[in-house]
Design an enzyme around this catalytic site. Structure first.
Site, PDB file in Angstrom:
ATOM      1  N   VAL A  12      63.979   7.894  76.255  1.00  0.00           N
ATOM      2  CA  VAL A  12      64.115   8.233  77.169  1.00  0.00           C
ATOM      3  C   VAL A  12      65.111  10.170  76.318  1.00  0.00           C
ATOM      4  O   VAL A  12      64.108  11.117  76.688  1.00  0.00           O
ATOM      5  CB  VAL A  12      65.452   8.082  78.418  1.00  0.00           C
ATOM      6  CG1 VAL A  12      65.493   9.471  79.387  1.00  0.00           C
ATOM      7  CG2 VAL A  12      64.847   7.154  79.516  1.00  0.00           C
TER       8      VAL A  12
ATOM      9  N   ASP B  21      72.128  11.751  67.958  1.00  0.00           N
ATOM     10  CA  ASP B  21      72.423   9.750  67.956  1.00  0.00           C
ATOM     11  C   ASP B  21      73.787   8.746  67.795  1.00  0.00           C
ATOM     12  O   ASP B  21      73.902  10.386  65.750  1.00  0.00           O
ATOM     13  CB  ASP B  21      71.324   9.446  68.320  1.00  0.00           C
ATOM     14  CG  ASP B  21      70.853   7.684  68.762  1.00  0.00           C
ATOM     15  OD1 ASP B  21      70.388   8.060  69.831  1.00  0.00           O
ATOM     16  OD2 ASP B  21      71.407   6.876  68.488  1.00  0.00           O
TER      17      ASP B  21
ATOM     18  N   THR C  50      71.852   1.643  79.797  1.00  0.00           N
ATOM     19  CA  THR C  50      72.873   0.538  80.403  1.00  0.00           C
ATOM     20  C   THR C  50      72.128  -0.306  80.397  1.00  0.00           C
ATOM     21  O   THR C  50      72.155  -0.892  81.486  1.00  0.00           O
ATOM     22  CB  THR C  50      73.071   1.850  81.968  1.00  0.00           C
ATOM     23  OG1 THR C  50      71.524   2.325  82.825  1.00  0.00           O
ATOM     24  CG2 THR C  50      74.093   2.640  81.885  1.00  0.00           C
TER      25      THR C  50
ATOM     26  N   THR D 160      71.819   5.051  84.451  1.00  0.00           N
ATOM     27  CA  THR D 160      70.942   4.463  84.711  1.00  0.00           C
ATOM     28  C   THR D 160      72.061   3.425  85.904  1.00  0.00           C
ATOM     29  O   THR D 160      72.667   2.960  84.991  1.00  0.00           O
ATOM     30  CB  THR D 160      70.017   3.418  85.657  1.00  0.00           C
ATOM     31  OG1 THR D 160      68.783   4.563  84.915  1.00  0.00           O
ATOM     32  CG2 THR D 160      69.817   2.802  86.584  1.00  0.00           C
TER      33      THR D 160
ATOM     34  N   CYS E 286      64.797  -1.396  82.779  1.00  0.00           N
ATOM     35  CA  CYS E 286      64.448  -0.885  84.308  1.00  0.00           C
ATOM     36  C   CYS E 286      65.208  -1.821  84.978  1.00  0.00           C
ATOM     37  O   CYS E 286      65.996  -1.955  85.422  1.00  0.00           O
ATOM     38  CB  CYS E 286      64.179   0.068  83.983  1.00  0.00           C
ATOM     39  SG  CYS E 286      64.132   2.013  83.645  1.00  0.00           S
TER      40      CYS E 286
ATOM     41  N   ARG F 258      63.519  -3.944  73.991  1.00  0.00           N
ATOM     42  CA  ARG F 258      64.874  -4.634  74.303  1.00  0.00           C
ATOM     43  C   ARG F 258      64.876  -5.315  76.311  1.00  0.00           C
ATOM     44  O   ARG F 258      63.369  -5.030  77.038  1.00  0.00           O
ATOM     45  CB  ARG F 258      65.131  -3.448  75.091  1.00  0.00           C
ATOM     46  CG  ARG F 258      65.832  -2.372  73.997  1.00  0.00           C
ATOM     47  CD  ARG F 258      65.777  -0.722  74.132  1.00  0.00           C
ATOM     48  NE  ARG F 258      65.268  -0.391  75.128  1.00  0.00           N
ATOM     49  CZ  ARG F 258      65.500   0.562  75.268  1.00  0.00           C
ATOM     50  NH1 ARG F 258      67.145   1.791  75.650  1.00  0.00           N
ATOM     51  NH2 ARG F 258      64.717   1.559  75.592  1.00  0.00           N
TER      52      ARG F 258
END
Length: 439
Positions: A22, A40, A90, A125, A265, A336
């Site tokens: 993202v 990062d 998150t 999120t 997500c 992930r």
């Protein structure tokens, strides 16, 4: 001159905290019209970007080579920026409770390097309230500054769809919010510099947080319904895909498909919402029911693998099984929260250790996260069962002859072909005698 004008005139910088699937595309987009610092904590990732390598495959090596983003793992460089965008993951813990450590850690990093007059926008999120109740106190503590006086905060949920070359940052309406009218106006104008589809100004930060978390919860529930239908229709010996194609001819039928629900997500966000609801004394019924169905689909797939092996007279413990595809979705290296791991683990319960081939997946990430080693597609041979788990373009091109070579020699009715995504022509393989099964 206000902050928006200074950014537009390249007099002030934007920073991106978190350069994953993202954050990196956002940094690259803003770099076309502004000065951008990309930060990062992973020095290895930063070095790849500096060397013109895109490990996410979201924009490609050539774009990374030519971007003006200043990639860095030195957090003090953030002092040079006045508009900070936090785009860190998150995840959830093993008990499905929110893991806010990444966003809280990023808040500490930004706070240590925050200067007066800055705006901090969170894209991660979260459930409603995290930005104001968790992140702002951390920013104030680390910086010694006062929110609303020395700096402002906003929230703009990410909507980038990894692996999707059509729905990008520029083409998706961006929801933006700010702690007051002034910050909202600045945040909206800054995003409008790169978002061609325009922005939607949410009424508050909590509204923007809630909007994001229900987007994916809605998709999760709809897919759960499709998965439940798949289970029901399988018992009726009815092809679910054929049913959905027929129903889909109605103009208002929502076109979802059954499948494994993973990623960072859809398989995670509903737990953020239900966690907050439970804190307020409400136990979710529909959302958690959908989650239970989707979380059990890997087990359901393996149950059907075993049933078909038995029908093919193949001893289960001696069965040779290969899984094609390991990422959470097609054409992205991201592993992930992939639910293909559920299939792998469930097969282990039956004494089967499957081979895995995925030419797209990040092999190093999979090794680190799951302690798995991938095989080349060329290594897949003499199998009893092939599980097509992900619809990568490479797999879509496989012919029946190429798939046949992955199996042991012998009658096709001993070859178990599990097509989770329904990417093959069912009739073609059934006519050829394969033991074909799909959701």
């Amino acid at each position: 001159m206000n902050l928006y004008d200074k950014i537009k005139n390249r007099e002030e910088k934007i920073s991106l905290i978190g350069l994953g699937y993202v954050g990196m595309p956002i940094a690259v987009s803003f770099a076309k019209i502004a000065e951008v610092i990309g930060f990062d904590i992973s020095k290895e990732k930063v070095e790849l970007y500096k060397n013109g390598v895109d490990p996410t495959k979201e924009v490609g090596d050539e774009v990374i080579k030519n971007t003006t983003v200043e990639f860095t793992a030195d957090e003090t460089k953030l002092k040079e920026a006045k508009f900070h965008i936090v785009a860190v993951p998150t995840p959830v813990n093993s008990d499905h409770t929110p893991d806010l450590r990444p966003v809280e850690s990023a808040s500490r990093t930004v706070g240590r390097n925050l200067t007066k007059g800055s705006i901090v926008v969170f894209e991660s999120t979260v459930y409603p309230g995290v930005t104001e109740d968790n992140c702002i106190p951390i920013l104030e503590k680390e910086s010694g500054l006062k929110c609303g006086v020395d700096f402002k905060v906003g929230y703009s949920p990410e909507r980038i769809n990894p692996g999707d070359k059509i729905h990008r940052l520029e083409t998706i309406v961006k929801v933006v919010s700010g702690m007051d009218d002034e910050s909202l106006d600045t945040i909206a104008k800054v995003y409008e510099l790169v978002v061609d589809a325009g922005v939607h100004r949410a009424a508050s930060i909590k509204v923007a947080e809630a909007a994001k978390v229900i987007e994916n919860s809605q998709r999760d529930i709809n897919i759960a319904f499709m998965n439940e239908l798949s289970i029901i229709f399988d018992k009726m010996n009815i092809d679910t895909k054929a049913v959905l194609e027929a129903a889909g001819t109605k103009w208002n039928f929502l076109k979802f498909s059954p499948g494994l629900v993973g990623g960072h997500c859809i398989g995670i966000d509903p737990y953020y919402l239900t966690y907050k609801a439970e804190q307020l004394g409400y136990h979710s019924q529909i959302i958690l029911s959908g989650r239970r169905i989707n979380d059990n689909m890997g087990k359901y797939v393996v149950e059907n693998v075993i049933k078909n092996l038995i029908k093919a007279n193949v001893p289960v413990k001696e069965a040779k099984v290969a899984i094609l595809g390991f990422t959470f979705k097609e054409n992205t290296p991201d592993t992930r929260n992939t639910r293909v791991i559920d299939i792998y683990n469930e097969l282990n319960e039956y004494g089967i250790t499957p081979l895995i081939a995925d030419p797209v997946a990040d092999a190093e990430e999979a090794k680190h996260e799951y302690e798995l080693e991938f095989n080349s597609l060329k290594d897949i041979k003499n199998m009893d069962t092939i599980i097509l788990a992900v619809g990568h373009d490479q797999f879509l091109k496989l012919t029946q002859d190429e798939i046949s070579k992955l199996f042991k020699e012998g009658s096709n009715n001993t070859k178990v072909l599990i097509d989770i995504k329904g990417i093959l022509d069912r009739k073609e393989y059934e006519i050829a005698g394969y033991r074909y099964w799909r959701l």
